[in-house]
Design an enzyme around this catalytic site. Structure first.
Site, mmCIF file in Angstrom:
data_model
loop_
_atom_site.group_PDB
_atom_site.id
_atom_site.type_symbol
_atom_site.label_atom_id
_atom_site.label_comp_id
_atom_site.label_asym_id
_atom_site.label_seq_id
_atom_site.Cartn_x
_atom_site.Cartn_y
_atom_site.Cartn_z
ATOM 1 N N PRO A 1 10.192 -6.685 -0.561
ATOM 2 C CA PRO A 1 8.941 -5.941 -0.780
ATOM 3 C C PRO A 1 7.810 -6.878 -1.191
ATOM 4 O O PRO A 1 8.045 -8.018 -1.579
ATOM 5 C CB PRO A 1 9.306 -5.000 -1.932
ATOM 6 C CG PRO A 1 10.362 -5.728 -2.700
ATOM 7 C CD PRO A 1 11.133 -6.557 -1.696
ATOM 8 N N ALA A 2 6.578 -6.370 -1.147
ATOM 9 C CA ALA A 2 5.420 -7.161 -1.570
ATOM 10 C C ALA A 2 5.539 -7.516 -3.054
ATOM 11 O O ALA A 2 5.993 -6.708 -3.857
ATOM 12 C CB ALA A 2 4.145 -6.371 -1.322
ATOM 13 N N GLU B 1 8.339 3.923 14.413
ATOM 14 C CA GLU B 1 9.161 4.268 13.249
ATOM 15 C C GLU B 1 9.149 5.783 13.073
ATOM 16 O O GLU B 1 8.197 6.460 13.488
ATOM 17 C CB GLU B 1 8.611 3.585 11.993
ATOM 18 C CG GLU B 1 8.734 2.074 12.082
ATOM 19 C CD GLU B 1 8.393 1.360 10.781
ATOM 20 O OE1 GLU B 1 7.456 1.798 10.094
ATOM 21 O OE2 GLU B 1 9.062 0.370 10.474
ATOM 22 N N ASN C 1 0.810 -1.228 0.000
ATOM 23 C CA ASN C 1 0.000 0.000 0.000
ATOM 24 C C ASN C 1 0.840 1.274 0.000
ATOM 25 O O ASN C 1 0.415 2.296 -0.527
ATOM 26 C CB ASN C 1 -1.031 -0.010 1.137
ATOM 27 C CG ASN C 1 -0.428 -0.062 2.507
ATOM 28 O OD1 ASN C 1 0.731 -0.455 2.662
ATOM 29 N ND2 ASN C 1 -1.174 0.320 3.512
ATOM 30 N N CYS D 1 -3.435 1.780 6.693
ATOM 31 C CA CYS D 1 -3.701 1.218 8.028
ATOM 32 C C CYS D 1 -4.145 2.258 9.038
ATOM 33 O O CYS D 1 -4.807 1.926 10.007
ATOM 34 C CB CYS D 1 -2.472 0.504 8.544
ATOM 35 S SG CYS D 1 -2.238 -0.933 7.561
ATOM 36 N N GLY E 1 2.354 -4.866 7.772
ATOM 37 C CA GLY E 1 1.362 -5.662 7.058
ATOM 38 C C GLY E 1 0.236 -6.057 7.997
ATOM 39 O O GLY E 1 -0.022 -5.387 9.002
ATOM 40 N N SER E 2 -0.399 -7.164 7.683
ATOM 41 C CA SER E 2 -1.568 -7.584 8.461
ATOM 42 C C SER E 2 -1.169 -8.137 9.829
ATOM 43 O O SER E 2 -0.071 -8.673 10.004
ATOM 44 C CB SER E 2 -2.341 -8.651 7.689
ATOM 45 O OG SER E 2 -1.529 -9.781 7.503
ATOM 46 N N GLU F 1 -10.932 -4.392 9.813
ATOM 47 C CA GLU F 1 -10.412 -3.326 8.963
ATOM 48 C C GLU F 1 -10.964 -3.534 7.547
ATOM 49 O O GLU F 1 -10.755 -4.593 6.952
ATOM 50 C CB GLU F 1 -8.885 -3.494 8.975
ATOM 51 C CG GLU F 1 -8.113 -2.338 8.504
ATOM 52 C CD GLU F 1 -6.601 -2.592 8.634
ATOM 53 O OE1 GLU F 1 -6.168 -3.763 8.683
ATOM 54 O OE2 GLU F 1 -5.853 -1.610 8.668
ATOM 55 N N GLU G 1 4.396 -3.152 12.442
ATOM 56 C CA GLU G 1 3.366 -2.136 12.154
ATOM 57 C C GLU G 1 2.220 -2.902 11.523
ATOM 58 O O GLU G 1 2.275 -3.250 10.344
ATOM 59 C CB GLU G 1 3.895 -1.080 11.176
ATOM 60 C CG GLU G 1 5.089 -0.299 11.655
ATOM 61 C CD GLU G 1 4.786 0.625 12.813
ATOM 62 O OE1 GLU G 1 3.596 0.786 13.166
ATOM 63 O OE2 GLU G 1 5.739 1.167 13.380
ATOM 64 N N LEU G 2 1.178 -3.165 12.310
ATOM 65 C CA LEU G 2 0.137 -4.095 11.852
ATOM 66 C C LEU G 2 -1.186 -3.376 11.578
ATOM 67 O O LEU G 2 -1.222 -2.173 11.413
ATOM 68 C CB LEU G 2 -0.013 -5.217 12.883
ATOM 69 C CG LEU G 2 1.320 -5.902 13.256
ATOM 70 C CD1 LEU G 2 1.119 -6.937 14.339
ATOM 71 C CD2 LEU G 2 1.981 -6.524 12.030
#
Ligand code: NDP
Ligand SMILES: O=C(O)[C@H](O)CS(=O)(=O)O
Length: 481
Positions: free
Chosen positions: A182-183, A462, A158, A290, A234-235, A385, A256-257
């Site tokens: 990376p994704a 962060e 994202n 997020c 991510g999730s 979410e 960081e979820l």
């Protein structure tokens, strides 16, 4: 991507130990444009067996990198930052083509991503130690900060650039090396950043970018005894899995979820400002953020007026291909993202909510921004979410009630509220169980402030002066005279 000013920023190879490499198998992964499904690039499908060499290069490079004067590391990071800004048009275009967000937003993300490099280039020079008065006359106690060593980052689709620089910049500033995975959906931005890091003079092996199966590469990284820290965005589901995988090697972790941000509007709020804030928070990146508002709580006295104003503004948002001028909402990232928004709408409507705007598929991965009214805590949107362009409006009566509703979630990333009452501002800011709170604003992310969540939204922070601590270990030295 014939429109790039510098086509060499488009990489179809992994950055390993300073070289651009293909998978030994020759296998590649297609990167597609969510706007039309066309293939915009191909990246290597690296096998897990190829990862030990990557980790070894990171270990070798880290020692020399850490041994540089902080000022020299800082200068190279500064150059990386400048190169990002010099190439903002190309980096923005690459991002829009692989991720879908409007070009203006993509360029905004590049500037935001670069700001972390600028910030941590400066922080690199300010990693201080301490002296502590010793309990005995013949002792001297000093505390130094040292890099944690070889680190790894697994990042989402994202924010294909900012989620990398928010991790890599503090890591490199601290003297760590970093392996970035990376994704699969958005690796091209990451590889372009790798190319610019090389041009900035960041030595081979200090920053490496690998592509391939997330679970297989992730497992090699988490199992490794050489990798001492993993940072993941991510999730919550994958965050939990990675935490379990990191347990045997007791890795340091930053997570960081997911979020489920409440956005609260009190009767005394500036209504126009609250509507603007809600749109910025909710519909940025097509709601795939997020920290974006997931539940909008509006006090009864202004509920109807807020809903009407919001609907009027959201109706005017232009949905389209991100490279077309004027586009405000691009395509969603993949089909399952649309399925989830539709499921949340259907669930809410079946339980009595009213769809007052949008909510339809517009072909391909495009989705009409939607608003639901009459939403209650029994509906899926209250707990999950949505990660899409849907604003569900809940009604509330009292401050105590809305704080309880806002906190009734396993998540604790970001929360927002609008009020002009100062005492209420203090009470609500302190009462919300979230890592970040926006008061009279829907936009809170920047490089100088600590980004991160509480509860099941994650661990660590962060950005900001705190962000570099995640990549440093304290060493206490007791010296007997
Ligand atoms: N905090 C945040 O910023 C984000 C939160 N999310 C939340 O997660 C939901 C799902 O999105 P999704 O993209 O699937 O998020 P994921 O958590 O699945 O993906 C995030 C990153 O983790 C990687 N990954 C996935 N599975 C594993 C694994 N077993 N081991 C190691 N790495 C793994 C992904 O790789 P790959 O994509 O290649 O599979 C990607 O690089 C969203 O709807 C949203 O709710 C999503 C993105 C960002
Ligand atoms: O920087 C931000 O605004 C966020 O990191 C975006 S997200 O990762 O939380 O979606």
């Amino acid at each position: 991507m014939s429109n790039l000013k510098d086509p060499s920023l488009l990489k179809g190879a992994c950055l390993v130990d300073g070289a651009w490499v293909q998978a030994a198998s020759g296998e590649t992964i297609d990167v597609t444009n969510p706007a039309d499904g066309s293939v915009v690039g191909r990246v290597p499908n690296l096998a897990p067996e190829e990862m030990p060499a990557v980790i070894a290069a990171a270990r070798k490079a880290q020692k020399d990198w850490a041994a540089l004067a902080a000022k020299d590391r800082s200068a190279k990071l500064r150059r990386w930052f400048e190169l990002m800004l010099e190439n903002v048009d190309d980096l923005g275009l690459i991002m829009t083509l692989e991720q879908g967000k409007p070009l203006a937003e993509a360029k905004g993300e590049i500037a935001y991503a670069a700001s972390f490099i600028e910030w941590f280039a400066e922080e690199a020079k300010r990693v201080y130690g301490d002296t502590i008065p010793a309990p005995r006359a013949n002792q001297r106690i000093t505390v130094i900060r040292q890099p944690v060593g070889v680190t790894a980052a697994i990042t989402p689709w994202n924010f294909p650039a900012a989620m990398i620089t928010r991790k890599a910049a503090p890591a490199l500033a601290a003297g760590c090396s970093m392996i970035v995975r990376p994704a699969d959906l958005t690796p091209l931005s990451a590889l372009a950043l790798g190319e610019l890091a090389v041009r900035a003079g960041i030595p081979a092996g200090v920053l490496q970018v690998v592509t391939g199966s997330a679970s297989k590469i992730g497992k090699v990284l988490t199992d490794s005894e050489v990798v001492t820290k993993l940072s993941f965005t991510g999730s919550t589901e994958v965050g939990r899995l990675l935490m379990a995988q990191c347990a045997p090697t007791i890795k340091k972790m930053s997570l960081e979820l997911g979020g489920n941000a409440p956005f609260i509007v009190f009767d005394d709020a500036d209504l126009d400002a609250a509507v603007e804030g809600a749109i910025a928070s909710k519909y940025r990146n097509a709601g795939q953020t997020c920290v974006c508002a997931n539940r909008l709580y509006v006090q009864r006295g202004i509920y109807e007026a807020f809903a009407a104003k919001l609907a009027e503004k959201v109706k005017a948002l232009k949905v389209g291909n991100g490279i077309e001028p004027g586009t405000e909402i691009g395509p969603m990232i993949e089909p399952k993202a649309l399925d989830k928004v539709e499921d949340h709408i259907a669930d809410a409507v079946s339980k009595g909510a009213k769809l007052i705007l949008g909510g339809k598929r517009l072909g391909g991965l495009y989705f009409e921004p939607a608003i639901l009214t009459g939403v209650t805590s029994e509906m899926k949107v209250a707990k999950e979410e949505t990660f899409g362009p849907l604003a569900p409006l809940f009604v509330f009566d009292t401050e105590e009630e809305v704080i309880a509703m806002a906190n009734d979630t396993i998540f604790g990333l970001a929360a927002y509220f609008y009020t002009r009452d100062h005492a209420r501002m203090v009470r609500v800011s302190e009462g919300l169980e979230y890592g970040m709170v926006g008061h009279n604003t829907g936009l809170i992310s920047n490089e100088v402030a600590p980004f991160g969540g509480v509860k099941q939204s994650g661990l660590g922070r962060e950005g900001s002066k705190y962000g570099i601590e995640e990549y440093l270990e304290l060493k206490y030295i007791c010296s007997a005279l």
